[in-house]
Design an enzyme around this catalytic site. Sequence first.
Site, PDB file in Angstrom:
ATOM      1  N   LEU A 159       7.901 -43.158 -14.908  1.00  0.00           N
ATOM      2  CA  LEU A 159       9.203 -42.578 -14.566  1.00  0.00           C
ATOM      3  C   LEU A 159       9.742 -43.209 -13.288  1.00  0.00           C
ATOM      4  O   LEU A 159       9.007 -43.341 -12.305  1.00  0.00           O
ATOM      5  CB  LEU A 159       9.067 -41.059 -14.367  1.00  0.00           C
ATOM      6  CG  LEU A 159      10.213 -40.353 -13.639  1.00  0.00           C
ATOM      7  CD1 LEU A 159      11.497 -40.416 -14.471  1.00  0.00           C
ATOM      8  CD2 LEU A 159       9.841 -38.915 -13.306  1.00  0.00           C
ATOM      9  N   SER A 160      11.018 -43.578 -13.294  1.00  0.00           N
ATOM     10  CA  SER A 160      11.747 -43.946 -12.087  1.00  0.00           C
ATOM     11  C   SER A 160      11.100 -45.152 -11.411  1.00  0.00           C
ATOM     12  O   SER A 160      11.069 -46.235 -11.967  1.00  0.00           O
ATOM     13  CB  SER A 160      11.824 -42.736 -11.155  1.00  0.00           C
ATOM     14  OG  SER A 160      12.786 -42.917 -10.163  1.00  0.00           O
TER      15      SER A 160
END
Length: 969
Positions: A159-160
């Site tokens: 994520l991210s």
Amino acid sequence: MRKLRLGRLVGGLLVLSVFGCEEMAPVEEVPAEASELGESQGLLTQVTSFGTNPGNLRMWKHVPTSMPANAPLIVAMHGCTQTANGYSSTGWDALAEQLKFYVVYPEQISGNNQNACFNWFEPGDIARGQGEALSIKQMVDKMKTDHSIDPNRVFVTGLSAGAAMTYVMAATYPDVFSGAAIMAGVPYKCATSMTDAFSCMSPGKDMSATQWRDLVRNAYAGYTGPYPRISIWHGTSDYTVKNTNLTEGLEQWTAVHGIDMTEDVNETVAGYPHKVYKDTAGKALVETYAITGMGHGTPIDPAFKFPGSSVGCGTAGAYVLDTDICSTWHVAKFFGLDNSDSVAPTVSLTAPANGASVSGSVQVTANASDNVAVSKVEFFIDNTLVGTDSASPYAYAWNSATATNGTHALVAKAYDAAGNTATSSTVSVTVSGGISDTTPPTVSITFPTGGATVAGAVDVTATASDDIGVTKVEFLIDGTVVGQGVSARQAGPFVYNWNTTAYSTGVHSLQARAYDAAGNTAASGSVSVTVDQNSVRFTERFSNNGPDNAGWALTEWALDASDQTGATGSKSILGSATPAFNTVTRTASVAVTLTANPRLSYSRKVDLSAANTSASAAFRVIVNNGTDNVVDSVVKSGFGTVTEANWTQRTDIDLSAYANRSVVLKFVVTATDTGSNLTRAKAWVDSITIGPPSSSSDTTPPTVNVSAPANGATVSGTVDVTASASDAVGVKKVEFYVDGALADTDTTSPFVFTWNTAGVANGSHSLMAKAYDAANNIGSDNDTAVTVSNSSGGTTLASFNSIAAEDGYVKANADGSAPAVGTFTTPAVGLGSDSKHNRAFFSFDTSALPDTATLVRASLKVTLSSGSGDPWADPVGNTLVIDLKNGTFGAATTETTDFTAAATASAVGELIKFTTGGQTSTDFNAAGLAALNKTGKTQARLRFAQNNTGMRYLFLTEGTGAVLTVEYK
């Protein structure tokens, strides 16, 4: 030890610290004498020795019970401020127990990045054989040494910042990873410095597919083998990492695989757009999921149970978002981790028939089968998920009266326990007796405003609404369509990123055009803006070994060789305050004449150190216009340090409070230390610009939650549906939806909708709330389902559709004089263009009520057809009231005398404002119950409680559009 990189997460990859970096998390080291397997963290076990670990990362692993030989391996990487244990809340551990694969969680430490962001933009960490990339690869090697791992089934996701690092691993180690799944990331090598990182995150970097491809191909020069399959997920309302990165990532990896960007599969999964890109052999190599309305995070669905397990898909939390789709499961399927069942079910719609004409309540049915078992069948109308049935016979009761008249597309989608899916052929039906949608949407451009001057990349923002629903918004520049925003289940404002540098200096017109499902369109007013790249009126880069602008006071600051611009001979300015048992302040200033709506951007590095608990060090940006006004700052109070080793770019700082004024712009370092001479405050400043804004100041949607009734509750009778909502600026309104149809709107807290559940069938119903702020950002909560049970206690429900041939309306003056029967086919209520007041009449045959029945509850539901103006606001708070006649007011048809004819009971119930779909009245009072005719007809007269003063009226739908519901014993 590696050099500390300082940053602060704002829901995303990495945003440099402005406020709040007063505390630095300690760097936790692993003792050299520690055993190979360290402490446990939840279901995770730490591995403390896995090669040279040049990236200085931690390694955690999850090993399921009873693992087979040659099992797959997933590498899962958290986002900023998260931990390995925290990211396991996405459900990978639980799924690993079912499908039998290993999971490794690399973990960042504060010694590398204060906020635990993987350093996806650092050249030394994103190259093959170096830094953090090599550390992660060594974790895979360690798992292969300690466990029986299938080398052809090693996958990576994140994520991210973890997603950006996932791209890094796919690019630098294609010989290690067979697949990669990206949750809100940026393409490989979009950034190679902290400055680049900001533009990559938002608005994103636009390069050609070939340029993107070559960045990957050069990461492992000479490699000729296959590259990992890529699954890309991004929220369409992600304002931290713009979802333009989905498109750029798609360009990069379709080019890497040598396939085109024309999707081979274009479908909806759990209500979200899903596209698949295949090679000539039909193998899926890249897929995308656009999670409409989702912000920044990993999408999960706790209500979804993994096959063979009672465990749901993840636990919602910060940046782990319940969006009713389990990305973990779908990624595992894309990776091919489920070998237990690869046979998809079959499904077909059995009713209604293709080409049928339908009205009223329609039973949509489907046949579905599977080699193991069908877990559920979803029903879609016009690509919108409307119902789910988990048991055969599979059916959905569709009230077509709430749909627009015309053609609608029905589809069924079947799932098996392994997550294999199949979609039926489309059945087209024609609805009559529904809503005649002739009302166009409304649309307006909210940013930029008329007369504004713009430069660079600008987010053109529009809001749109419709009585049924907006399907898309197109953006036009100088009359030419340049792009569009597509409607979303949890849509916020529609945004188009406009690169003004491609347009000539001068005035240009902006316009937005909105569409609804019936094909009605409306265009916004034209907004004229001036493109002027020179509107950035103040630019200071210290590019000539000194200030570019006259008027600087630099006696307390000095020119420094450190430079952010990269220009030859360029410098920055350095301010340094070192107190010795006192306070020292150093100021650099320049006079600036601001334009209308100015925004400040600049780059900085700070080095603040407070040597004791009573010391402080600070950097501030001040606007002096008679008083000192701090517009940006970094402060360290008490013992500790704040150090920015790399340049921090600050953008769009609002100076509009000082528009059209001459001010003094100050950069100030201050340090106080009354106990020593060890405290310091240093700051470097470069690349200062003052120009027009590039985006709306408010892009943060409200938060909203249906607080009652609780999810899973059983309800009956009249129920208060309540919602809590908050926003940084203010909540404008909250809309309440029942089964996807707008039921009520409340504009003041506490937000409440009084729901008469007798107006719906017994069974499961979904509740949703949408909150709007003044900028029309929208937040939604749609995870509440309740069961309506109105047959308990020995009562029976009876519903009666109105007799369409006997329905109509009468118009007259306010005193009832000069009455006339309305000539339109749908009953009207309100003030018409002829200045006469309209009252609507609906007739019901209620003779089926038992003569001996005791009537317990009754209500009337009506459906909006169309209208003009807002009669609910004339006067404010206006409502519709219901008069009842035991029998009919005159003859069975509508007569002029019905306007003032005596009712058996007056104002027995009321209907509050609704602007689309159907609305159910309050429960009838005792007089209303007594007025219901058990042996013949009952007629209802609808009128506004207070006469309208302006031309404002509603048309209501007769027949199945008006339903009288009676509960009796």
